[in-house]
Motif scaffolding. Structure first.
Motif, short mmCIF file in Angstrom:
data_model
loop_
_atom_site.label_atom_id
_atom_site.label_comp_id
_atom_site.label_asym_id
_atom_site.label_seq_id
_atom_site.Cartn_x
_atom_site.Cartn_y
_atom_site.Cartn_z
N ASN A 1 0.82 -1.21 0.00
CA ASN A 1 0.00 0.00 0.00
C ASN A 1 0.86 1.26 0.00
OD1 ASN A 1 -2.53 1.20 -0.05
ND2 ASN A 1 -2.62 1.39 2.17
N TYR A 2 1.92 1.26 0.80
CA TYR A 2 2.79 2.44 0.89
C TYR A 2 3.44 2.73 -0.47
CZ TYR A 2 6.68 5.44 2.19
OH TYR A 2 7.57 6.48 2.26
N GLU A 3 3.94 1.71 -1.12
CA GLU A 3 4.58 1.88 -2.43
C GLU A 3 3.57 2.36 -3.47
OE1 GLU A 3 7.82 1.76 -3.14
OE2 GLU A 3 8.17 1.41 -1.00
N LYS B 1 3.01 6.04 -2.85
CA LYS B 1 4.14 6.82 -3.35
C LYS B 1 4.07 6.97 -4.87
CE LYS B 1 8.34 6.00 -2.09
NZ LYS B 1 9.62 5.38 -1.63
N ALA B 2 3.75 5.87 -5.55
CA ALA B 2 3.64 5.92 -7.01
C ALA B 2 2.50 6.84 -7.45
CB ALA B 2 3.44 4.52 -7.56
N ASP B 3 1.36 6.73 -6.76
CA ASP B 3 0.22 7.60 -7.07
C ASP B 3 0.57 9.07 -6.84
OD1 ASP B 3 -1.30 5.39 -7.71
OD2 ASP B 3 -2.46 5.39 -5.84
#
Length: 52
Positions: free
Chosen positions: A3-5, A8-10
């Protein structure tokens, strides 16, 4: 991708979109200013033509 990654991408993608939209908005503001100046010039020319 956790979810964190994904967040970050979003966030990176959205920041890029904001930059692109900001540039587009700036371009549109410049076009609007030019159009308004052109309209004003045409109005003044029209008044001069009517007064002749």
């Amino acid at each position: 991708m956790d979810n964190y990654e994904q967040l970050k991408a979003d966030n990176k993608r959205l920041k890029k979109q904001v930059e692109q939209l900001s540039a587009y908005n700036s371009d549109l503001k410049n076009e609007l200013e030019f159009a308004q100046a052109t309209i004003q010039m045409l109005k003044e020319a029209n008044r001069e033509t009517i007064n002749i």
